[in-house]
Design a protein around this motif. Structure first.
Motif, PDB file in Angstrom:
ATOM      1  N   VAL A 177      -1.799   9.548  17.344  1.00  0.00           N
ATOM      2  CA  VAL A 177      -0.663   9.417  18.257  1.00  0.00           C
ATOM      3  C   VAL A 177       0.519   8.768  17.548  1.00  0.00           C
ATOM      4  O   VAL A 177       1.670   9.236  17.648  1.00  0.00           O
ATOM      5  N   LEU A 178       0.270   7.684  16.812  1.00  0.00           N
ATOM      6  CA  LEU A 178       1.339   6.978  16.124  1.00  0.00           C
ATOM      7  C   LEU A 178       1.992   7.857  15.073  1.00  0.00           C
ATOM      8  O   LEU A 178       3.233   7.937  14.987  1.00  0.00           O
ATOM      9  N   ALA A 179       1.192   8.538  14.259  1.00  0.00           N
ATOM     10  CA  ALA A 179       1.735   9.391  13.210  1.00  0.00           C
ATOM     11  C   ALA A 179       2.553  10.539  13.795  1.00  0.00           C
ATOM     12  O   ALA A 179       3.625  10.887  13.272  1.00  0.00           O
TER      13      ALA A 179
ATOM     14  N   VAL B  39       1.042  15.102   3.828  1.00  0.00           N
ATOM     15  CA  VAL B  39       0.167  15.505   4.931  1.00  0.00           C
ATOM     16  C   VAL B  39      -0.785  14.348   5.194  1.00  0.00           C
ATOM     17  O   VAL B  39      -1.372  13.796   4.259  1.00  0.00           O
ATOM     18  N   GLY B  40      -0.938  13.996   6.458  1.00  0.00           N
ATOM     19  CA  GLY B  40      -1.842  12.922   6.821  1.00  0.00           C
ATOM     20  C   GLY B  40      -3.093  13.425   7.506  1.00  0.00           C
ATOM     21  O   GLY B  40      -3.056  14.410   8.251  1.00  0.00           O
ATOM     22  N   VAL B  41      -4.201  12.753   7.244  1.00  0.00           N
ATOM     23  CA  VAL B  41      -5.472  12.981   7.950  1.00  0.00           C
ATOM     24  C   VAL B  41      -5.821  11.641   8.595  1.00  0.00           C
ATOM     25  O   VAL B  41      -6.066  10.654   7.892  1.00  0.00           O
ATOM     26  N   THR B  42      -5.813  11.590   9.915  1.00  0.00           N
ATOM     27  CA  THR B  42      -6.002  10.315  10.609  1.00  0.00           C
ATOM     28  C   THR B  42      -7.478  10.036  10.863  1.00  0.00           C
ATOM     29  O   THR B  42      -8.315  10.945  10.870  1.00  0.00           O
ATOM     30  N   THR B  43      -7.774   8.759  11.084  1.00  0.00           N
ATOM     31  CA  THR B  43      -9.157   8.332  11.316  1.00  0.00           C
ATOM     32  C   THR B  43      -9.415   7.942  12.769  1.00  0.00           C
ATOM     33  O   THR B  43     -10.512   7.471  13.082  1.00  0.00           O
TER      34      THR B  43
ATOM     35  N   ALA C  15       0.827  -1.207   0.000  1.00  0.00           N
ATOM     36  CA  ALA C  15       0.000   0.000   0.000  1.00  0.00           C
ATOM     37  C   ALA C  15       0.858   1.252   0.000  1.00  0.00           C
ATOM     38  O   ALA C  15       0.579   2.212  -0.743  1.00  0.00           O
ATOM     39  N   VAL C  16       1.915   1.274   0.791  1.00  0.00           N
ATOM     40  CA  VAL C  16       2.785   2.453   0.855  1.00  0.00           C
ATOM     41  C   VAL C  16       3.477   2.681  -0.488  1.00  0.00           C
ATOM     42  O   VAL C  16       3.767   3.822  -0.855  1.00  0.00           O
ATOM     43  N   ASP C  17       3.700   1.618  -1.248  1.00  0.00           N
ATOM     44  CA  ASP C  17       4.304   1.768  -2.574  1.00  0.00           C
ATOM     45  C   ASP C  17       3.440   2.617  -3.506  1.00  0.00           C
ATOM     46  O   ASP C  17       3.939   3.109  -4.529  1.00  0.00           O
ATOM     47  N   GLN C  18       2.167   2.788  -3.186  1.00  0.00           N
ATOM     48  CA  GLN C  18       1.272   3.590  -4.028  1.00  0.00           C
ATOM     49  C   GLN C  18       1.305   5.074  -3.659  1.00  0.00           C
ATOM     50  O   GLN C  18       0.674   5.895  -4.323  1.00  0.00           O
ATOM     51  N   ILE C  19       2.021   5.412  -2.611  1.00  0.00           N
ATOM     52  CA  ILE C  19       2.071   6.800  -2.149  1.00  0.00           C
ATOM     53  C   ILE C  19       3.172   7.556  -2.888  1.00  0.00           C
ATOM     54  O   ILE C  19       4.289   7.056  -3.043  1.00  0.00           O
ATOM     55  N   SER C  20       2.857   8.772  -3.329  1.00  0.00           N
ATOM     56  CA  SER C  20       3.825   9.652  -3.983  1.00  0.00           C
ATOM     57  C   SER C  20       4.027  10.906  -3.152  1.00  0.00           C
ATOM     58  O   SER C  20       3.141  11.319  -2.390  1.00  0.00           O
ATOM     59  N   SER C  21       5.189  11.512  -3.281  1.00  0.00           N
ATOM     60  CA  SER C  21       5.471  12.756  -2.578  1.00  0.00           C
ATOM     61  C   SER C  21       4.434  13.816  -2.936  1.00  0.00           C
ATOM     62  O   SER C  21       3.948  13.882  -4.069  1.00  0.00           O
ATOM     63  N   GLY C  22       4.087  14.639  -1.962  1.00  0.00           N
ATOM     64  CA  GLY C  22       3.145  15.732  -2.168  1.00  0.00           C
ATOM     65  C   GLY C  22       1.695  15.384  -1.937  1.00  0.00           C
ATOM     66  O   GLY C  22       0.829  16.258  -2.027  1.00  0.00           O
ATOM     67  N   MET C  23       1.398  14.131  -1.610  1.00  0.00           N
ATOM     68  CA  MET C  23       0.010  13.703  -1.424  1.00  0.00           C
ATOM     69  C   MET C  23      -0.547  14.131  -0.065  1.00  0.00           C
ATOM     70  O   MET C  23       0.179  14.276   0.913  1.00  0.00           O
ATOM     71  N   VAL C  24      -1.863  14.309  -0.049  1.00  0.00           N
ATOM     72  CA  VAL C  24      -2.628  14.373   1.195  1.00  0.00           C
ATOM     73  C   VAL C  24      -3.226  12.981   1.392  1.00  0.00           C
ATOM     74  O   VAL C  24      -3.934  12.476   0.517  1.00  0.00           O
ATOM     75  N   LEU C  25      -2.923  12.367   2.528  1.00  0.00           N
ATOM     76  CA  LEU C  25      -3.250  10.956   2.750  1.00  0.00           C
ATOM     77  C   LEU C  25      -4.259  10.771   3.868  1.00  0.00           C
ATOM     78  O   LEU C  25      -4.156  11.420   4.920  1.00  0.00           O
ATOM     79  N   GLY C  26      -5.208   9.872   3.663  1.00  0.00           N
ATOM     80  CA  GLY C  26      -6.052   9.401   4.740  1.00  0.00           C
ATOM     81  C   GLY C  26      -5.388   8.193   5.378  1.00  0.00           C
ATOM     82  O   GLY C  26      -5.123   7.200   4.695  1.00  0.00           O
ATOM     83  N   LEU C  27      -5.097   8.298   6.675  1.00  0.00           N
ATOM     84  CA  LEU C  27      -4.368   7.249   7.388  1.00  0.00           C
ATOM     85  C   LEU C  27      -5.334   6.486   8.268  1.00  0.00           C
ATOM     86  O   LEU C  27      -5.884   7.028   9.226  1.00  0.00           O
TER      87      LEU C  27
ATOM     88  N   MET D 255       1.293   0.220   8.061  1.00  0.00           N
ATOM     89  CA  MET D 255       1.412   1.141   6.929  1.00  0.00           C
ATOM     90  C   MET D 255       1.933   2.498   7.394  1.00  0.00           C
ATOM     91  O   MET D 255       2.820   3.106   6.769  1.00  0.00           O
ATOM     92  N   ILE D 256       1.403   3.005   8.506  1.00  0.00           N
ATOM     93  CA  ILE D 256       1.832   4.307   9.025  1.00  0.00           C
ATOM     94  C   ILE D 256       3.303   4.263   9.441  1.00  0.00           C
ATOM     95  O   ILE D 256       4.063   5.211   9.202  1.00  0.00           O
ATOM     96  N   LYS D 257       3.720   3.158  10.051  1.00  0.00           N
ATOM     97  CA  LYS D 257       5.128   3.024  10.452  1.00  0.00           C
ATOM     98  C   LYS D 257       6.055   3.040   9.240  1.00  0.00           C
ATOM     99  O   LYS D 257       7.107   3.682   9.254  1.00  0.00           O
ATOM    100  N   GLU D 258       5.664   2.344   8.180  1.00  0.00           N
ATOM    101  CA  GLU D 258       6.482   2.340   6.974  1.00  0.00           C
ATOM    102  C   GLU D 258       6.490   3.719   6.323  1.00  0.00           C
ATOM    103  O   GLU D 258       7.542   4.178   5.828  1.00  0.00           O
ATOM    104  N   LEU D 259       5.375   4.393   6.344  1.00  0.00           N
ATOM    105  CA  LEU D 259       5.308   5.753   5.808  1.00  0.00           C
ATOM    106  C   LEU D 259       6.252   6.674   6.578  1.00  0.00           C
ATOM    107  O   LEU D 259       6.986   7.480   5.973  1.00  0.00           O
ATOM    108  N   GLY D 260       6.256   6.559   7.903  1.00  0.00           N
ATOM    109  CA  GLY D 260       7.161   7.365   8.708  1.00  0.00           C
ATOM    110  C   GLY D 260       8.618   7.092   8.380  1.00  0.00           C
ATOM    111  O   GLY D 260       9.443   8.029   8.311  1.00  0.00           O
ATOM    112  N   ALA D 261       8.955   5.821   8.153  1.00  0.00           N
ATOM    113  CA  ALA D 261      10.332   5.467   7.813  1.00  0.00           C
ATOM    114  C   ALA D 261      10.746   6.077   6.480  1.00  0.00           C
ATOM    115  O   ALA D 261      11.883   6.574   6.329  1.00  0.00           O
TER     116      ALA D 261
END
Length: 237
Positions: free
Chosen positions: A64-66, A54-58, A16-28, A37-43
């Motif tokens: 907290v994790l993000a 930018v992340g928008v959490t659910t 899933a993280v492989d589908q993320i590109s720089s500059g995106m607004v993401l629903g986490l 997924m969030i941990k890999e995104l942070g790495a």
């Protein structure tokens, strides 16, 4: 010790993280697979493989994790778009209809999913079913002062609704919005999920239910094949 299910979840989170590109607004999303997924995104943000996200959490859990991982966050009302939302599910049927809400976060999860240009669901193979609700109950978030009334209405619709009780805490589960959750099982499962979603949400006292209808654009399934974790892009059928 890492279990086979852990390996499936890790594989699908990475896909899933492989589908993320720089500059995106993401629903986490929320839950165990979304947390990976969030941990890999942070790495990837930390080492520079991704930037300007930018992340928008659910959920509070995801927030907290993000924050701990240094992922920039915005409230849902503060963004004008969500490019991609990634979240788990408790059940997925062949038509990509979902049950969510095992973590009692389905109100915010649905708000983010509806807003997203693309909604990608990440699950392990155990979550793929032919008919919704045969195993996993349908969560319905209700106002605290109305739970008995809504319970009676759900029971009259052919369901068996139980108030969700907390673990390691006295009393019921309380959602991030300060409401209660009724978990509902329907005999024979849910065969007309779109109709049922609307019918339940029309009951006075209901805030939202865990049926996610016609929202998922893609479902990635973690599997173990020949002892190795693999990811299957589920075909909508």
């Amino acid at each position: 010790m890492t279990t086979l299910q852990d390996q499936m979840k890790q594989a699908v989170a990475l896909a899933a993280v492989d589908q993320i590109s720089s500059g995106m607004v993401l629903g986490l999303g929320s839950g165990s697979t979304a947390a990976l997924m969030i941990k890999e995104l942070g790495a990837r943000l930390k080492d520079g493989r991704l930037k300007d996200l930018v992340g928008v959490t659910t959920s509070f859990q995801g927030e907290v994790l993000a924050a701990e991982l240094g992922i920039p966050l915005q409230a849902l009302n503060a963004v004008d778009r969500i490019d991609l939302a990634i979240d788990g599910a408790d059940e997925v049927d062949p038509g990509f209809q979902l049950i969510k809400g095992g973590g009692a976060c389905h109100v915010q999860e649905k708000l983010v999913a509806v807003r997203a240009e693309r909604f990608v669901v990440v699950v392990d193979a155990s979550k793929v079913v032919q008919t919704l609700n045969l195993e996993f109950p349908l969560p319905v978030e209700v106002l605290p002062g109305a739970w008995r009334q809504v319970q009676a209405q759900l029971n009259s619709m052919g369901g068996e609704a139980q108030l969700r009780m907390a673990v390691k805490k006295a009393g019921p589960v309380v959602t991030d919005q300060g409401n209660l959750v009724l978990d509902v099982k329907f005999a024979g499962g849910i065969n007309e999920p779109a109709d049922l979603e609307l019918a339940i949400n029309n009951l006075p006292g209901v805030l939202e239910n865990g049926l996610f209808i016609n929202l998922a654009d893609q479902v990635l399934v973690g599997e173990i094949i020949d002892g190795m974790p693999r990811v299957r892009d589920l075909a909508k059928g």
